[in-house]
Design an enzyme around this catalytic site. Structure first.
Site, PDB file in Angstrom:
ATOM      1  N   TYR A   1      63.001 105.846  25.466  1.00 56.46           N
ATOM      2  CA  TYR A   1      63.394 105.833  24.051  1.00 56.46           C
ATOM      3  C   TYR A   1      64.898 106.032  23.951  1.00 56.46           C
ATOM      4  O   TYR A   1      65.451 106.946  24.567  1.00 56.46           O
ATOM      5  CB  TYR A   1      62.668 106.941  23.282  1.00 56.46           C
ATOM      6  CG  TYR A   1      62.998 106.968  21.811  1.00 56.46           C
ATOM      7  CD1 TYR A   1      62.584 105.945  20.962  1.00 56.46           C
ATOM      8  CD2 TYR A   1      63.751 108.010  21.259  1.00 56.46           C
ATOM      9  CE1 TYR A   1      62.891 105.956  19.607  1.00 56.46           C
ATOM     10  CE2 TYR A   1      64.054 108.037  19.900  1.00 56.46           C
ATOM     11  CZ  TYR A   1      63.619 107.011  19.078  1.00 56.46           C
ATOM     12  OH  TYR A   1      63.936 107.041  17.737  1.00 56.46           O
TER      13      TYR A   1
ATOM     14  N   ASP B   1      71.246 107.466  29.360  1.00 54.35           N
ATOM     15  CA  ASP B   1      70.982 108.060  28.057  1.00 54.35           C
ATOM     16  C   ASP B   1      70.601 109.518  28.312  1.00 54.35           C
ATOM     17  O   ASP B   1      69.463 109.828  28.656  1.00 54.35           O
ATOM     18  CB  ASP B   1      69.868 107.301  27.341  1.00 54.35           C
ATOM     19  CG  ASP B   1      69.591 107.870  25.949  1.00 54.35           C
ATOM     20  OD1 ASP B   1      70.050 109.003  25.673  1.00 54.35           O
ATOM     21  OD2 ASP B   1      68.923 107.197  25.152  1.00 54.35           O
TER      22      ASP B   1
ATOM     23  N   LYS C   1      71.441 115.748  20.617  1.00 54.90           N
ATOM     24  CA  LYS C   1      70.584 116.938  20.672  1.00 54.90           C
ATOM     25  C   LYS C   1      71.336 118.230  21.029  1.00 54.90           C
ATOM     26  O   LYS C   1      71.998 118.778  20.165  1.00 54.90           O
ATOM     27  CB  LYS C   1      69.375 116.653  21.569  1.00 54.90           C
ATOM     28  CG  LYS C   1      68.550 115.517  20.942  1.00 54.90           C
ATOM     29  CD  LYS C   1      67.173 115.282  21.483  1.00 54.90           C
ATOM     30  CE  LYS C   1      66.495 114.216  20.588  1.00 54.90           C
ATOM     31  NZ  LYS C   1      65.977 113.069  21.267  1.00 54.90           N
TER      32      LYS C   1
HETATM   33  C1  LIG Z   1      66.258 111.590  20.573  1.00 62.47           C
HETATM   34  C2  LIG Z   1      66.765 110.535  21.480  1.00 62.47           C
HETATM   35  C3  LIG Z   1      67.629 109.524  21.037  1.00 62.47           C
HETATM   36  C4  LIG Z   1      67.975 109.346  19.586  1.00 62.47           C
HETATM   37  O1  LIG Z   1      68.687 110.412  19.087  1.00 62.47           O
HETATM   38  P1  LIG Z   1      68.644 110.706  17.493  1.00 62.47           P
HETATM   39  O2  LIG Z   1      69.666 111.772  17.294  1.00 62.47           O
HETATM   40  O3  LIG Z   1      67.243 111.114  17.183  1.00 62.47           O
HETATM   41  O4  LIG Z   1      69.012 109.426  16.816  1.00 62.47           O
HETATM   42  C5  LIG Z   1      68.151 108.653  21.971  1.00 62.47           C
HETATM   43  N1  LIG Z   1      67.850 108.763  23.268  1.00 62.47           N
HETATM   44  C6  LIG Z   1      67.023 109.714  23.736  1.00 62.47           C
HETATM   45  C7  LIG Z   1      66.758 109.800  25.190  1.00 62.47           C
HETATM   46  C8  LIG Z   1      66.436 110.620  22.856  1.00 62.47           C
HETATM   47  O5  LIG Z   1      65.570 111.530  23.310  1.00 62.47           O
END
Ligand SMILES: *Cc1c(COP(=O)(O)O)cnc(C)c1O
Length: 329
Positions: free
Chosen positions: A40, A135, A163
């Site tokens: 994701y 990511d 995060k």
């Molecule tokens: C949560 C998440 C995102 C998106 O971040 P948001 O602040 O919710 O837009 C992207 N990549 C990873 C791996 C994530 O867990």
């Protein structure tokens, strides 16, 4: 993070990943992107293909509203399957702009990289002239001060953060080698902007969080993660329920399956229905797990001895009598 020589702040992880992909395409002059099933990267169109997290939970195959044009350049491989990545690169020579990967998958439940997987992605992208995007929106500052890239010793070209970086306030960031980042406007031609990017409130919260994340904090997180994983495993064993606990540092998932979980297909062998019953039981006892088999549980520095002992007591009989629905086909 030594690989991040230059950084652009955004307001969310979605923007960070979306912008990193745009930058990779601009920097390479190539269109195609490789992502992994169950990975994701926020909800931008190009990466919302076979995505994990809520998309996996709801069982939505992709999502309506994304055109074939927006998703058509996104190729999907299985996590931990280097031969699939190699095959995609042979099939589309000189056309892959980047591989985007969660170095420890956290959105199909926790799935660690197999030994050599991240190194293999680094080698393949170098040989192909494509970029490697980590990511680290979940793993950044969670697994180590320098993220998964420090923990596993593999250096990406671009890194996405979010995060933990905001200490609970909305933030994201992407960064990497100076030569690539200098292509972002206004230094270069790749446009990206945001009214609230780098807003002082979120940045202050993030800096305060980074202040408390010293070596001691990471040792505490490692020990607490190991303790929770061991508690889970022994409670399940005692109840005769087969689970597979995947853990890296303070990230962990109890999969309701007896088999190993190394990619999205094996994660989906787990019984989401059994997980749901277990989740509800623990919630009634005051323990908040992620509400999905396909999201990671995190231990934080706020989980002190008292909290971990409480968790242990709540876990102890939580598996007894749970019925395992048959795994989805
Ligand atoms: C949560 C998440 C995102 C998106 O971040 P948001 O602040 O919710 O837009 C992207 N990549 C990873 C791996 C994530 O867990």
């Amino acid at each position: 993070m030594p690989a991040v020589e230059m950084l652009r702040l955004t307001s969310s992880g979605t923007e960070a990943a979306m912008s990193a992909v745009r930058l990779a395409r601009a920097a390479t002059g190539r269109a195609k992107l490789i992502k992994f099933a169950g990975g994701y990267h926020g909800h931008a169109d190009a990466v919302l293909v076979e995505a994990g997290s809520g998309v996996a939970t709801l069982g939505i195959p992709g999502t309506p509203g994304i055109t074939a044009g927006a998703a058509g350049d996104t190729l999907v491989a299985s996590f931990n399957a280097l031969p699939e990545v190699e095959a995609a690169m042979m099939r589309w020579p000189g056309q892959i702009a980047a591989i985007i990967v969660e170095p420890v998958a956290g959105n199909m439940g926790v799935v660690p990289p197999a030994p050599g997987f991240l190194e293999g992605l680094r080698r393949l992208t170098r040989a192909d002239g494509s970029l490697l995007i980590f990511d680290e929106v979940i793993t950044g500052f969670r697994l180590a001060r320098g993220g998964a890239q420090e923990r596993f010793g593999v250096t990406p070209d671009l890194t996405c953060l979010g995060k933990v970086l905001g200490g609970g306030l909305p933030i994201g960031a992407y960064g990497g080698r100076r030569a690539i980042m200098e292509q972002v406007a206004p230094a270069g031609p790749v446009y990206q902007a945001g009214t609230l990017s780098g807003n002082p409130l979120a940045v202050a919260a993030g800096l305060a969080t980074l202040d408390v994340l010293d070596d001691r904090a990471y040792r505490q997180l490692e020990a607490a993660g190991a303790r929770v994983a061991a508690t889970l495993q022994s409670a399940a064993n005692a109840a005769g329920i087969a689970i597979t606990v995947n853990r890296v540092g303070s990230m962990l998932t109890a999969f309701f399956t007896g088999g190993p979980v190394h990619d999205y297909a094996t994660a989906r062998q787990a019984s989401a229905a059994a997980y749901a019953s277990w989740f509800q039981r623990l919630q009634a006892k005051g323990v908040s797990l992620p509400p999905s088999q396909f999201e990671a549980a995190f231990v934080s520095t706020a989980h002190d001895e008292e909290a971990l002992a409480f968790l242990g007591r709540a876990m102890s009989d939580s598996f007894i009598g749970l019925r395992l629905a048959p795994a989805p086909g």
